[in-house]
Design a protein around this motif. Structure first.
Motif, PDB file in Angstrom:
ATOM      1  N   ARG A  13     -28.540 -50.789  37.302  1.00 47.03           N
ATOM      2  CA  ARG A  13     -27.844 -50.144  38.416  1.00 47.03           C
ATOM      3  C   ARG A  13     -26.389 -50.610  38.406  1.00 47.03           C
ATOM      4  N   LYS A  14     -25.564 -49.925  39.167  1.00 48.43           N
ATOM      5  CA  LYS A  14     -24.147 -50.251  39.129  1.00 48.43           C
ATOM      6  C   LYS A  14     -23.827 -51.392  40.086  1.00 48.43           C
ATOM      7  N   CYS A  15     -23.109 -52.380  39.599  1.00 47.43           N
ATOM      8  CA  CYS A  15     -22.634 -53.449  40.477  1.00 47.43           C
ATOM      9  C   CYS A  15     -21.463 -52.898  41.302  1.00 47.43           C
ATOM     10  N   HIS A  16     -21.316 -53.424  42.517  1.00 53.09           N
ATOM     11  CA  HIS A  16     -20.338 -52.843  43.440  1.00 53.09           C
ATOM     12  C   HIS A  16     -18.878 -52.947  42.978  1.00 53.09           C
ATOM     13  N   TYR A  17     -18.594 -53.889  42.069  1.00 50.11           N
ATOM     14  CA  TYR A  17     -17.204 -54.126  41.670  1.00 50.11           C
ATOM     15  C   TYR A  17     -16.866 -53.476  40.333  1.00 50.11           C
ATOM     16  N   CYS A  18     -17.848 -52.864  39.681  1.00 50.07           N
ATOM     17  CA  CYS A  18     -17.689 -52.539  38.259  1.00 50.07           C
ATOM     18  C   CYS A  18     -17.162 -51.134  38.001  1.00 50.07           C
ATOM     19  N   ASN A  19     -16.106 -51.059  37.177  1.00 47.42           N
ATOM     20  CA  ASN A  19     -15.643 -49.727  36.756  1.00 47.42           C
ATOM     21  C   ASN A  19     -15.702 -49.553  35.240  1.00 47.42           C
ATOM     22  N   PHE A  20     -16.498 -50.398  34.566  1.00 52.17           N
ATOM     23  CA  PHE A  20     -16.714 -50.174  33.139  1.00 52.17           C
ATOM     24  C   PHE A  20     -17.500 -48.879  32.967  1.00 52.17           C
ATOM     25  N   TYR A  21     -17.338 -48.267  31.811  1.00 49.77           N
ATOM     26  CA  TYR A  21     -18.086 -47.036  31.604  1.00 49.77           C
ATOM     27  C   TYR A  21     -19.547 -47.374  31.316  1.00 49.77           C
ATOM     28  N   ALA A  93     -25.599 -60.544  27.893  1.00 52.35           N
ATOM     29  CA  ALA A  93     -26.969 -60.388  28.402  1.00 52.35           C
ATOM     30  C   ALA A  93     -26.989 -60.617  29.905  1.00 52.35           C
ATOM     31  N   ASN A  94     -27.740 -59.790  30.594  1.00 51.44           N
ATOM     32  CA  ASN A  94     -27.930 -60.029  32.019  1.00 51.44           C
ATOM     33  C   ASN A  94     -29.121 -60.974  32.193  1.00 51.44           C
ATOM     34  N   PRO A  95     -29.030 -61.899  33.147  1.00 47.11           N
ATOM     35  CA  PRO A  95     -30.098 -62.900  33.281  1.00 47.11           C
ATOM     36  C   PRO A  95     -31.495 -62.297  33.389  1.00 47.11           C
TER      37      PRO A  95
HETATM   38  S1  SF4 Z   1     -21.521 -53.294  33.140  1.00 48.41           S
HETATM   39 FE1  SF4 Z   1     -22.149 -55.279  33.994  1.00 48.41          FE
HETATM   40  S2  SF4 Z   1     -20.932 -55.434  35.852  1.00 48.41           S
HETATM   41 FE2  SF4 Z   1     -20.926 -53.264  35.256  1.00 48.41          FE
HETATM   42  S3  SF4 Z   1     -22.645 -52.343  36.363  1.00 48.41           S
HETATM   43 FE3  SF4 Z   1     -23.399 -52.971  34.379  1.00 48.41          FE
HETATM   44  S4  SF4 Z   1     -24.242 -55.019  34.729  1.00 48.41           S
HETATM   45 FE4  SF4 Z   1     -22.921 -54.553  36.457  1.00 48.41          FE
END
Ligand code: SF4
Length: 376
Positions: A13-21, A93-95
């Protein structure tokens, strides 16, 4: 010497701060992996004459890849490139993705450095960020990675969260020290366009992060680094025993890299290209052997500004001989005339033919760096 960056554009899912594609879906996952594998062959000429010193899986969430996805991409890279024996091969890697099975797959496929997206060890801050893991999972993921033989670890931490306190930030640092993590990347929370945080602020549901909080936590971070043997080698990066991130350091030093996957950027010393940030169009472009990307030829001034920005952010700063050999006389003179302005300030340190940010200058690095830019 060159690097390869591979963008895996999927997240749980999308993290609230993230604007990566990245998309919070796994639709087209297999197709994207196939396309990345084909893109290696289609675009290899960009860096084919170079030895590959680093490979970096970023995203998105590369730890969502199954073993066969990772193997497929690694096979393609090793088939088409000359990869140095000592190449640094990092995977973000995400935990909550770290399991024995995944760690085994990472090892088997040649990953020798893990970048774990911890962000904070505090549960309410993790919820605030909309992360999918909790603090316990973050702790466990580090422990499991170590036990699986991943000594070369880095974690990401975010400071300046509006709901953080000096205590929660110090706790993050204390845990980092207790684990003796050899490398940390610490980023100030920024509110980017098209993120949930930007929306919340616009609607008055959230206060913008306070600059004072950033500065206090950044200061605490630098004190922590100095006390516990971490070298502050780039504004956001700290390491022990000279374990600099090879891939990122190569970016900062202007080495070429090939970016694979939707939205990935590439650079070959004279131009920059960026792949289309659209899954279906990306896949179609690769299938039709006509990759969909845009290209920008860098002007001399753009090259100069990038050189100043990336070098001044590091502890090595701007080397005068490198500046003079890489740029024309008027650009070098422009730099030296700007530098004079700082002669009597305590913001830059000049020694051994280099100019670096001073411990005080680091706190206003953006302002100082921008002051050296040449206008187009
Ligand atoms: S790229 Fe990383 S920071 Fe962005 S939504 Fe995915 S897990 Fe979250």
């Amino acid at each position: 010497m060159a690097g390869i960056y591979i963008h895996i554009p999927f997240c749980k899912r999308k993290c609230h701060y993230c604007n990566f594609y990245s998309l919070a879906s796994s639709r087209y996952f297999d197709e994207v992996i196939d396309a990345i594998t084909d893109e290696v062959n289609l675009r290899k000429s960009l860096v084919s004459k170079e030895t590959i010193e680093s490979i970096y899986f970023g995203g998105g969430t590369p730890s969502l890849m199954k073993a066969h996805h990772l193997q497929k991409i690694m096979d393609a890279v090793f088939t088409h490139f000359s990869v140095a024996d000592h190449a640094e091969i990092t995977l973000e890697a995400n935990p909550d993705d770290i399991s024995q099975e995944q760690l085994h797959s990472f090892k088997k496929n040649g990953i020798n450095r893990l970048s774990i997206g911890v962000q904070t060890f505090n549960n309410s801050e993790l919820q605030y960020l909309n992360r999918t893991h909790d603090a316990e999972k973050a702790l466990k993921s580090i422990d499991m990675s170590r036990k699986a033989g991943f000594e070369n670890l880095t974690i990401d931490l975010i400071y300046g969260l509006p709901n953080s306190t000096p205590e929660t930030w110090n706790k993050n640092l204390e845990i980092t020290r207790n684990f003796d993590i050899p490398h940390i990347s610490c980023y100030a929370l920024t509110v980017e366009q098209n993120t949930a945080f930007e929306y919340f602020i616009r609607k008055g549901k959230m206060k913008p992060p306070a600059e004072e909080l950033f500065l206090d936590q950044f200061e605490a971070l630098i004190d922590f680094a100095n006390t516990h043997g971490y070298e502050h080698y780039e504004i956001s990066n700290f390491c022990k025993d000279k374990r600099y991130a090879q891939h990122n350091t190569a970016y900062w030093f202007g080495k070429p890299y090939l970016g694979l996957g939707p939205s990935a950027h590439s650079y070959n010393r004279t131009s920059r290209t960026w792949n289309i940030a659209h899954l279906k169009k990306y896949i179609e472009g690769i299938k039709s052997e006509s990759p969909d990307f845009e290209r920008e030829i860098l002007t001399e001034n753009q090259r100069f500004n990038e050189f100043i920005m990336t070098h001044l952010r590091t502890k090595w700063g701007v080397g005068f001989s490198e500046l003079e050999s890489g740029f024309n006389k008027s650009q070098a003179n422009y730099f030296f005339s700007k530098l004079k302005k700082y002669r009597n300030s305590d913001l830059l340190v000049v020694s051994d033919g280099r100019a670096c940010l001073s411990p005080k200058g680091i706190f206003i690095s953006d302002r100082i760096i921008a002051d050296f830019f040449v206008e187009e």
